[in-house]
Structures are given as structure tokens and as C-alpha cells.
Design a protein around this motif. Structure first.
Motif, PDB file in Angstrom:
ATOM      1  N   MET A 185       0.833  -1.211   0.000  1.00 58.25           N
ATOM      2  CA  MET A 185       0.000   0.000   0.000  1.00 58.25           C
ATOM      3  C   MET A 185       0.865   1.257   0.000  1.00 58.25           C
ATOM      4  N   GLY A 186       1.965   1.167   0.776  1.00 54.87           N
ATOM      5  CA  GLY A 186       2.845   2.320   0.863  1.00 54.87           C
ATOM      6  C   GLY A 186       3.457   2.679  -0.469  1.00 54.87           C
ATOM      7  N   SER A 187       3.857   1.658  -1.253  1.00 51.96           N
ATOM      8  CA  SER A 187       4.472   1.931  -2.550  1.00 51.96           C
ATOM      9  C   SER A 187       3.474   2.550  -3.519  1.00 51.96           C
ATOM     10  N   VAL A 188       2.196   2.116  -3.433  1.00 52.11           N
ATOM     11  CA  VAL A 188       1.154   2.696  -4.287  1.00 52.11           C
ATOM     12  C   VAL A 188       0.966   4.173  -3.961  1.00 52.11           C
ATOM     13  N   ASP A 189       0.932   4.475  -2.654  1.00 52.72           N
ATOM     14  CA  ASP A 189       0.798   5.871  -2.234  1.00 52.72           C
ATOM     15  C   ASP A 189       1.985   6.699  -2.705  1.00 52.72           C
ATOM     16  N   SER A 190       3.176   6.109  -2.637  1.00 54.71           N
ATOM     17  CA  SER A 190       4.379   6.828  -3.056  1.00 54.71           C
ATOM     18  C   SER A 190       4.337   7.136  -4.549  1.00 54.71           C
ATOM     19  N   ILE A 191       3.880   6.160  -5.336  1.00 53.56           N
ATOM     20  CA  ILE A 191       3.777   6.370  -6.785  1.00 53.56           C
ATOM     21  C   ILE A 191       2.748   7.455  -7.094  1.00 53.56           C
ATOM     22  N   ALA A 192       1.609   7.415  -6.391  1.00 57.07           N
ATOM     23  CA  ALA A 192       0.571   8.429  -6.610  1.00 57.07           C
ATOM     24  C   ALA A 192       1.089   9.819  -6.248  1.00 57.07           C
ATOM     25  N   ALA A 193       1.832   9.896  -5.150  1.00 56.90           N
ATOM     26  CA  ALA A 193       2.387  11.186  -4.734  1.00 56.90           C
ATOM     27  C   ALA A 193       3.404  11.685  -5.750  1.00 56.90           C
ATOM     28  N   LEU A 194       4.216  10.752  -6.269  1.00 61.20           N
ATOM     29  CA  LEU A 194       5.214  11.126  -7.271  1.00 61.20           C
ATOM     30  C   LEU A 194       4.542  11.606  -8.554  1.00 61.20           C
ATOM     31  N   GLU A 195       3.483  10.910  -8.960  1.00 61.05           N
ATOM     32  CA  GLU A 195       2.754  11.326 -10.161  1.00 61.05           C
ATOM     33  C   GLU A 195       2.158  12.720  -9.984  1.00 61.05           C
ATOM     34  N   ALA A 196       1.633  12.985  -8.785  1.00 56.80           N
ATOM     35  CA  ALA A 196       1.063  14.306  -8.514  1.00 56.80           C
ATOM     36  C   ALA A 196       2.137  15.384  -8.578  1.00 56.80           C
ATOM     37  N   ARG A 197       3.322  15.059  -8.073  1.00 60.00           N
ATOM     38  CA  ARG A 197       4.422  16.022  -8.118  1.00 60.00           C
ATOM     39  C   ARG A 197       4.865  16.281  -9.554  1.00 60.00           C
ATOM     40  N   VAL A 198       4.867  15.238 -10.375  1.00 57.72           N
ATOM     41  CA  VAL A 198       5.243  15.400 -11.784  1.00 57.72           C
ATOM     42  C   VAL A 198       4.239  16.293 -12.503  1.00 57.72           C
ATOM     43  N   VAL A 199       2.949  16.060 -12.249  1.00 50.16           N
ATOM     44  CA  VAL A 199       1.908  16.883 -12.869  1.00 50.16           C
ATOM     45  C   VAL A 199       2.070  18.343 -12.447  1.00 50.16           C
ATOM     46  N   ALA A 200       2.310  18.562 -11.149  1.00 53.61           N
ATOM     47  CA  ALA A 200       2.486  19.929 -10.646  1.00 53.61           C
ATOM     48  C   ALA A 200       3.718  20.583 -11.257  1.00 53.61           C
ATOM     49  N   ALA A 201       4.800  19.801 -11.392  1.00 54.55           N
ATOM     50  CA  ALA A 201       6.036  20.336 -11.971  1.00 54.55           C
ATOM     51  C   ALA A 201       5.840  20.688 -13.443  1.00 54.55           C
ATOM     52  N   GLU A 202       5.111  19.846 -14.168  1.00 54.00           N
ATOM     53  CA  GLU A 202       4.842  20.126 -15.581  1.00 54.00           C
ATOM     54  C   GLU A 202       4.014  21.401 -15.738  1.00 54.00           C
ATOM     55  N   LYS A 203       3.039  21.573 -14.855  1.00 50.39           N
ATOM     56  CA  LYS A 203       2.203  22.772 -14.917  1.00 50.39           C
ATOM     57  C   LYS A 203       3.029  24.019 -14.620  1.00 50.39           C
ATOM     58  N   LEU A 204       3.905  23.916 -13.616  1.00 50.20           N
ATOM     59  CA  LEU A 204       4.763  25.050 -13.266  1.00 50.20           C
ATOM     60  C   LEU A 204       5.724  25.374 -14.406  1.00 50.20           C
ATOM     61  N   ALA A 205       6.278  24.332 -15.029  1.00 43.58           N
ATOM     62  CA  ALA A 205       7.197  24.545 -16.153  1.00 43.58           C
ATOM     63  C   ALA A 205       6.478  25.204 -17.330  1.00 43.58           C
ATOM     64  N   GLN A 206       5.238  24.786 -17.578  1.00 43.70           N
ATOM     65  CA  GLN A 206       4.473  25.378 -18.675  1.00 43.70           C
ATOM     66  C   GLN A 206       4.198  26.856 -18.412  1.00 43.70           C
ATOM     67  N   ARG A 207       3.870  27.188 -17.164  1.00 43.56           N
ATOM     68  CA  ARG A 207       3.615  28.596 -16.834  1.00 43.56           C
ATOM     69  C   ARG A 207       4.884  29.426 -16.987  1.00 43.56           C
ATOM     70  N   ALA A 208       6.026  28.852 -16.607  1.00 43.05           N
ATOM     71  CA  ALA A 208       7.294  29.564 -16.764  1.00 43.05           C
ATOM     72  C   ALA A 208       7.604  29.771 -18.246  1.00 43.05           C
TER      73      ALA A 208
END
Length: 254
Positions: free
Chosen positions: A1-24
Motif C-alpha cells: 500500500m505504501g508503494s502505491v501511495d508513493s507512486i501516486a504522490a510522485l505522479e502528482a508532483r510530476v503533474v504539478a512540476a509540468e504545470k509550473l514549467a508550462q507557466r514559466a
């Protein structure tokens, strides 16, 4: 369960980073649009400037260059950029600086505010001098080739809204807010009251042989006006500065 949560958190961070990069990236693209506008404006290449605007039929297009009126139709906005001459001896050098740019959270619009310091200058045939006040010109002992010389320091603000169309940023709303100007031979404080008279004449530019060309008839009166410098009052911001917003309905319109 922990690894699934970690992957979901990582995916969310990637999405946020992509959005920030696009705005920049978008912020840089917006700044490039206005920088290109100003480089072209400085060498009178207004036909190329037209392509920097939103396309015909875009709702809400408008431009305001003075306190006299606003252009709210695509054709009237383009009229300002049509048939602009490039007279020999004329030098316009507008240098924009201190950009404050905000890209909307939804990535569809952006706002920008700039300061501008520059020079405007040229030569006028004697027969073209009378349309504007004498105090806009240098003293006659500064004539060049028997032509009157006009040389101005010029300072203003620019406030623009941008719209992303077909994946590219375009100018949507445009405001030029003059702060002050002064002839080379006079300081801007003593010139300020005289300048108000000239500013109200709605001069567009000095054209061929220094002939005064006035702004086209505006589509509407100006409700918002630039606070042109005067020695008897304190300066204030003409418009709200850009700040973070999600969609254009959340912010003010320039």
C-alpha cells in the motif's frame, strides 16, 4: 500500500512540476511577444506588428494609446498600425523594462505591465510646424538643413492582456499610459503643464517631413485615463498591477 501511495504522490508532483514549467515557459513567451512588438515599433515595421494581435473577430479586443478614446474594433485597432511611415532622420527608441507578468492558472490568458524610457525625435519641414505647439520643437538655432528639430525624452507605462490562440500568445488588450516627456532642451517639470495641452491633441506621430499625424477617431470615449505627471499632484499607479489569478473572470481588464 505504501508503494502505491508513493507512486501516486510522485505522479502528482510530476503533474504539478509540468504545470509550473508550462507557466514559466508561457511567461517567457508572453514577454517575447511584447519585446518583439517594441523592436518592430522602434523601426516602424507596424505591418509585422499586426500579426502579434489576436485574430479578427476575437471578442473584447481593444487598444487605448491616449486619454482621448478607446479602439474596440479589430479594424480600428489595425488602423493605428497601417501606413506608418519611416521618415529619414526620425529616431524612435522605446526601451521597456521592469516586466511584471502573470500567466493565468488555466494557461489561457496572461497580464503584463512594463515601464518604458526612451527618445522620440526627428525633423520637420517649416510648413509642417504649425499643427502642434511651438514648444514641442527645439529652438530655431538648432535647425538641421533648414528643418525644425524635435527631440523628446519620453516615459510611460504599458499594460497588456494576452490571449492564447492556436497555441500562441497574442495581444488582446493594449494600454499605453504616458507618464511624462520633455524636449531635450527643457526639463520635464517645467514642461509638464505645457505637455498637457499637447497630449490632449491626440497626436499619433510625426510622419513624412515631420507632418503631424493625429490618432484615428476612437470608437468610444476613454473611461480610464493615464495619470500624466504634473508638478502640483502626487503620482499614483494608473492601473492595478498584475497578480496571480486562475481565469480571466477572476481579474481586472486592462
Amino acid at each position: 500500500m505504501g508503494s502505491v501511495d508513493s507512486i501516486a504522490a510522485l505522479e502528482a508532483r510530476v503533474v504539478a512540476a509540468e504545470k509550473l514549467a508550462q507557466r514559466a515557459y508561457d511567461r517567457g513567451a508572453v514577454e517575447n511577444v511584447f519585446s518583439k512588438y517594441m523592436h518592430l515599433h522602434n523601426v516602424f515595421q507596424d505591418e509585422q506588428i499586426k500579426a502579434l494581435w489576436v485574430k479578427r473577430g476575437t471578442p473584447g479586443i481593444h487598444a487605448q494609446y491616449t486619454n482621448v478614446g478607446v479602439y474596440t474594433d479589430y479594424d480600428s485597432v489595425m488602423a493605428y498600425h497601417s501606413d506608418r511611415p519611416s521618415p529619414p532622420g526620425k529616431l524612435i527608441l522605446h526601451e521597456t523594462t521592469t516586466p511584471l507578468i502573470e500567466v493565468a492558472g488555466d494557461g489561457e490568458t496572461a497580464k503584463g505591465f512594463w515601464l518604458m524610457a526612451g527618445v522620440e525625435s526627428g525633423l520637420s519641414d517649416r510648413g509642417n510646424v504649425g499643427a502642434m505647439p511651438e514648444f514641442l520643437y527645439e529652438p530655431e538655432d538648432k535647425n538641421v538643413d533648414e528643418k525644425r528639430v524635435w527631440t523628446h525624452w519620453d516615459w510611460c507605462h504599458y499594460a497588456l492582456d494576452f490571449l492564447k490562440q492556436d497555441g500562441k500568445w497574442k495581444i488582446w488588450h493594449f494600454r499605453c499610459l504616458e507618464v511624462t516627456r520633455a524636449p531635450f532642451s527643457e526639463n520635464w517639470i517645467t514642461f509638464a503643464k505645457k505637455n498637457q495641452v499637447a497630449f490632449d491633441k491626440d497626436l499619433a506621430y510625426f510622419g513624412k517631413d515631420g507632418k503631424a499625424v493625429f490618432m484615428p477617431t476612437p470608437d468610444a470615449k476613454a473611461d480610464k485615463k493615464a495619470d500624466v505627471y504634473a508638478p502640483d499632484r502626487a503620482r499614483q499607479l494608473d492601473v492595478p498591477l498584475p497578480s496571480a489569478y486562475e481565469t480571466f473572470s477572476d481579474t481586472h481588464e486592462y
